[in-house]
Motif scaffolding. Structure first.
Motif, PDB file in Angstrom:
ATOM      1  N   THR A 220       0.789  -1.178  -0.005  1.00  0.00           N
ATOM      2  CA  THR A 220      -0.051   0.042   0.193  1.00  0.00           C
ATOM      3  C   THR A 220       0.831   1.297   0.012  1.00  0.00           C
ATOM      4  O   THR A 220       0.321   2.502   0.177  1.00  0.00           O
ATOM      5  CB  THR A 220      -0.885  -0.084   1.200  1.00  0.00           C
ATOM      6  OG1 THR A 220      -0.151  -0.073   2.363  1.00  0.00           O
ATOM      7  CG2 THR A 220      -1.812  -1.306   1.364  1.00  0.00           C
TER       8      THR A 220
ATOM      9  N   VAL B 165       2.412   3.050  -2.657  1.00  0.00           N
ATOM     10  CA  VAL B 165       2.261   3.737  -3.567  1.00  0.00           C
ATOM     11  C   VAL B 165       0.806   4.809  -3.250  1.00  0.00           C
ATOM     12  O   VAL B 165       0.931   5.873  -3.357  1.00  0.00           O
ATOM     13  CB  VAL B 165       2.237   2.941  -4.718  1.00  0.00           C
ATOM     14  CG1 VAL B 165       2.010   4.138  -6.069  1.00  0.00           C
ATOM     15  CG2 VAL B 165       3.558   2.283  -5.098  1.00  0.00           C
ATOM     16  N   GLY B 166       0.153   3.945  -2.902  1.00  0.00           N
ATOM     17  CA  GLY B 166      -1.084   4.592  -2.494  1.00  0.00           C
ATOM     18  C   GLY B 166      -1.200   5.516  -1.351  1.00  0.00           C
ATOM     19  O   GLY B 166      -1.717   6.713  -1.287  1.00  0.00           O
TER      20      GLY B 166
ATOM     21  N   PHE C 243       1.454   7.065  -0.409  1.00  0.00           N
ATOM     22  CA  PHE C 243       2.204   8.030  -1.069  1.00  0.00           C
ATOM     23  C   PHE C 243       1.409   9.133  -1.905  1.00  0.00           C
ATOM     24  O   PHE C 243       1.513  10.486  -1.410  1.00  0.00           O
ATOM     25  CB  PHE C 243       3.486   7.776  -1.746  1.00  0.00           C
ATOM     26  CG  PHE C 243       4.414   8.837  -2.561  1.00  0.00           C
ATOM     27  CD1 PHE C 243       5.011   9.591  -1.760  1.00  0.00           C
ATOM     28  CD2 PHE C 243       4.273   9.050  -3.595  1.00  0.00           C
ATOM     29  CE1 PHE C 243       5.906  10.593  -2.214  1.00  0.00           C
ATOM     30  CE2 PHE C 243       4.908   9.952  -4.214  1.00  0.00           C
ATOM     31  CZ  PHE C 243       5.765  10.809  -3.654  1.00  0.00           C
ATOM     32  N   LYS C 244       0.786   8.659  -2.413  1.00  0.00           N
ATOM     33  CA  LYS C 244      -0.340   9.478  -3.362  1.00  0.00           C
ATOM     34  C   LYS C 244      -1.070  10.328  -2.676  1.00  0.00           C
ATOM     35  O   LYS C 244      -1.783  11.393  -2.766  1.00  0.00           O
ATOM     36  CB  LYS C 244      -0.810   8.705  -4.431  1.00  0.00           C
ATOM     37  CG  LYS C 244       0.114   8.183  -5.667  1.00  0.00           C
ATOM     38  CD  LYS C 244      -0.796   7.676  -6.871  1.00  0.00           C
ATOM     39  CE  LYS C 244       0.281   7.235  -7.901  1.00  0.00           C
ATOM     40  NZ  LYS C 244      -0.365   6.550  -8.998  1.00  0.00           N
ATOM     41  N   ALA C 245      -1.717   9.545  -1.689  1.00  0.00           N
ATOM     42  CA  ALA C 245      -2.847  10.106  -0.596  1.00  0.00           C
ATOM     43  C   ALA C 245      -2.247  11.451   0.118  1.00  0.00           C
ATOM     44  O   ALA C 245      -2.785  12.398   0.442  1.00  0.00           O
ATOM     45  CB  ALA C 245      -3.596   9.266   0.230  1.00  0.00           C
TER      46      ALA C 245
ATOM     47  N   ASN D 292       0.545  13.122  -0.615  1.00  0.00           N
ATOM     48  CA  ASN D 292       0.726  14.175  -1.610  1.00  0.00           C
ATOM     49  C   ASN D 292      -0.630  15.068  -2.020  1.00  0.00           C
ATOM     50  O   ASN D 292      -0.753  16.219  -2.112  1.00  0.00           O
ATOM     51  CB  ASN D 292       1.249  13.723  -2.797  1.00  0.00           C
ATOM     52  CG  ASN D 292       2.894  13.459  -2.665  1.00  0.00           C
ATOM     53  OD1 ASN D 292       3.321  14.289  -1.989  1.00  0.00           O
ATOM     54  ND2 ASN D 292       3.434  12.575  -3.203  1.00  0.00           N
ATOM     55  N   ALA D 293      -1.556  14.177  -2.425  1.00  0.00           N
ATOM     56  CA  ALA D 293      -2.850  14.759  -2.615  1.00  0.00           C
ATOM     57  C   ALA D 293      -3.388  15.549  -1.482  1.00  0.00           C
ATOM     58  O   ALA D 293      -4.002  16.751  -1.806  1.00  0.00           O
ATOM     59  CB  ALA D 293      -3.718  13.729  -3.209  1.00  0.00           C
ATOM     60  N   THR D 294      -3.203  15.368  -0.350  1.00  0.00           N
ATOM     61  CA  THR D 294      -4.002  15.945   0.893  1.00  0.00           C
ATOM     62  C   THR D 294      -2.781  17.256   1.353  1.00  0.00           C
ATOM     63  O   THR D 294      -3.361  17.732   2.427  1.00  0.00           O
ATOM     64  CB  THR D 294      -4.177  15.057   1.872  1.00  0.00           C
ATOM     65  OG1 THR D 294      -2.999  14.470   2.251  1.00  0.00           O
ATOM     66  CG2 THR D 294      -5.162  14.247   1.508  1.00  0.00           C
TER      67      THR D 294
ATOM     68  N   SER E 103       2.363  15.856   2.762  1.00  0.00           N
ATOM     69  CA  SER E 103       3.894  15.766   2.578  1.00  0.00           C
ATOM     70  C   SER E 103       4.615  16.754   2.989  1.00  0.00           C
ATOM     71  O   SER E 103       4.711  18.127   2.928  1.00  0.00           O
ATOM     72  CB  SER E 103       4.159  15.404   0.889  1.00  0.00           C
ATOM     73  OG  SER E 103       5.559  15.384   0.664  1.00  0.00           O
TER      74      SER E 103
END
Length: 478
Positions: A325, A327-328, A330-332, A334-336, A339
């Motif tokens: 999980t 990658v998911g 990490f993207k979550a 960054n999206a919120t 980071s």
């Protein structure tokens, strides 16, 4: 202590040791060594000097051989190598001293006691040559390009009349500038430490003091020079009858320097990393207890459509490795916009399926009659949760809280995903990675800070382990 003694002297009920006792005590000793020896090794190595670790010295205690200085001086007659015994410890360990420790030493007074080649060697070793060169340039009104000469390329050097500038100077100033500029036959003088070994002279058999770069009693011979400088040749000395004194010397600076931000070659402040880890651990643990207990309360005390599905879905996530999980996550993050912030470490792991399962199983043991009685007294669902469920589930909450502290404190993967680009937000585990670089290894700092990072979780586990066993033992029991 009496309870410990009684426990360790118990037998199988016959007043003497039986084979069961021997097996039991052997198992306890083996388990103790498996756990204790690695930690002891880290603790003992954490106070060893960087020199001792780099040499892979297998001595158990943080110690070092008694040492002497071996100087290499370049002059008109070529290179001279000689031994300088009985030097102060701060001189021998000059390269390992901090700026404050160097400033506290009377370098000028010490150099005033030296003459000849010993003076030339020590002023280079103690870093006095650049300052003395600046004084000479200012006093004699010499050109400023002399300070830049060592870093010039060959073409730029060819354009400078160095010999004409140095010719009018007195011999001592000319030698100083020649050493700084690296003009043949002069080069920067060097000084290293070597081990003081007492061994018989191969020719006469008399006990003689030798300076050796290394000393291994398991080898037949070792190369060395005479400490009295009666000969400048390297002699192959037999190790039979040779001895070298070791002194215990703990390097407590391995702890103080990183914690005060004075660690050489390290770009992070470990005290700040410690504070970040405390914040992450405390806040994440509180959120974990709150969210998991709410979910467990709903799954254990409410009946609603899809209850079994949600419970099975939560348990199914236990079978998914965390690396799947990443990658998911990490993207979550960054999206919120989390980071680079410690909230990127706290929020993604706030709810844990293991915690939901642990608390749900414990809350199933709480009688439903208590909840029905509270509802008849017009208690709200929040009051039932806060005033009845949480106090009764305290043993399970304590167990989960302790486990959460250990998980959060030792977590490395999530901080690497969330805050690896922001050193100000580093946690302890990320800071430990900073003590080893491509060109510089600071293993003495890394080992010391590893011990510091072990202290909080060790204390938590030692003093609160009874809550872990109580909470888990009562889970699922009617």
């Amino acid at each position: 202590m009496t309870a410990v003694r009684d426990f360790l002297t118990r037998t199988h009920g016959r007043g003497r040791l039986s084979w069961v006792d021997w097996v039991t005590y052997a198992y306890l000793i083996f388990g103790f060594l498996i756990i204790f020896l690695p930690v002891s090794w880290i603790a003992l190595n954490s106070v060893k000097s960087s020199f001792q670790l780099e040499k892979q010295d297998l001595a158990l205690l943080p110690s070092d051989f008694v040492r002497v200085a071996r100087a290499t001086v370049y002059g008109p007659d070529g290179r001279e190598i000689f031994i300088m015994p009985d030097q102060p410890d701060w001189v021998l360990n000059w390269d390992d001293l901090s700026a404050e420790e160097r400033a506290a030493q009377d370098v000028e007074g010490y150099l005033a006691t030296l003459t000849g080649r010993g003076f030339y060697a020590m002023r280079s070793h103690l870093g006095q040559v650049p300052a003395l060169v600046r004084d000479v340039i200012a006093r004699e009104n010499l050109p400023d390009w002399l300070l830049r000469y060592p870093s010039m390329n060959a073409a730029a050097r060819a354009e400078r009349d160095v010999a004409g500038v140095l010719a009018p100077l007195d011999p001592e100033d000319r030698r100083l500038l020649s050493e700084f500029l690296g003009i043949d036959p002069f080069e920067p003088n060097r000084l290293v430490t070597q081990i003081l070994v007492t061994a018989p002279d191969p020719e006469t058999g008399e006990m003689t003091e030798w300076a050796a770069p290394s000393f291994d009693p398991n080898r037949e011979i070792f190369p060395a020079r005479r400490v009295d400088n009666s000969s400048d040749e390297v002699v192959r000395v037999p190790t039979e009858g040779a001895s070298a004194e070791r002194v215990v010397d703990a390097s407590w600076g391995n702890y103080f320097e990183p914690l005060t931000g004075r660690a050489f070659g390290v770009n992070v402040d470990f005290a700040s990393c410690f504070t970040n880890s405390v914040l992450v651990t405390v806040i994440a643990t509180l959120l974990t207890l709150l969210i998991n207990s709410m979910a467990a309360f709903a799954l254990s005390k409410y009946v609603f459509r899809g209850q079994a599905f949600f419970f099975i879905a939560i348990l199914a996530t236990l079978m998914v490795p965390p690396t799947i999980t990443l990658v998911g996550v990490f993207k979550a993050i960054n999206a919120t916009g989390l980071s680079g912030s410690i909230w990127g470490v706290i929020i993604p792991g706030a709810a844990t399926p293991a915690g939901v399962f642990l608390l749900r199983q414990y809350m199933l043991t709480i009688p439903d009659e208590l909840i029905e009685a509270a509802r008849m007294d017009a208690a709200s669902e929040w009051k039932i949760y806060w005033r009845i469920i949480l106090p009764l589930a305290l043993p399970a909450l304590a167990a989960l809280g302790i486990l959460s502290v250990i998980w959060r404190w030792n977590d490395l993967i999530l901080p690497m995903v969330a805050i690896a680009t922001t050193k100000e937000a580093y946690t302890i585990q990320l800071c430990l990675l900073e003590f080893r670089g491509e060109h510089l290894s600071q293993e003495h700092y890394r080992l010391a800070m590893t011990v510091v990072s072990l202290i909080p979780t060790t204390l938590v586990f030692v003093f609160l382990q009874k809550y872990i066993t109580t909470g888990i033992a009562n889970t699922g029991g009617k």
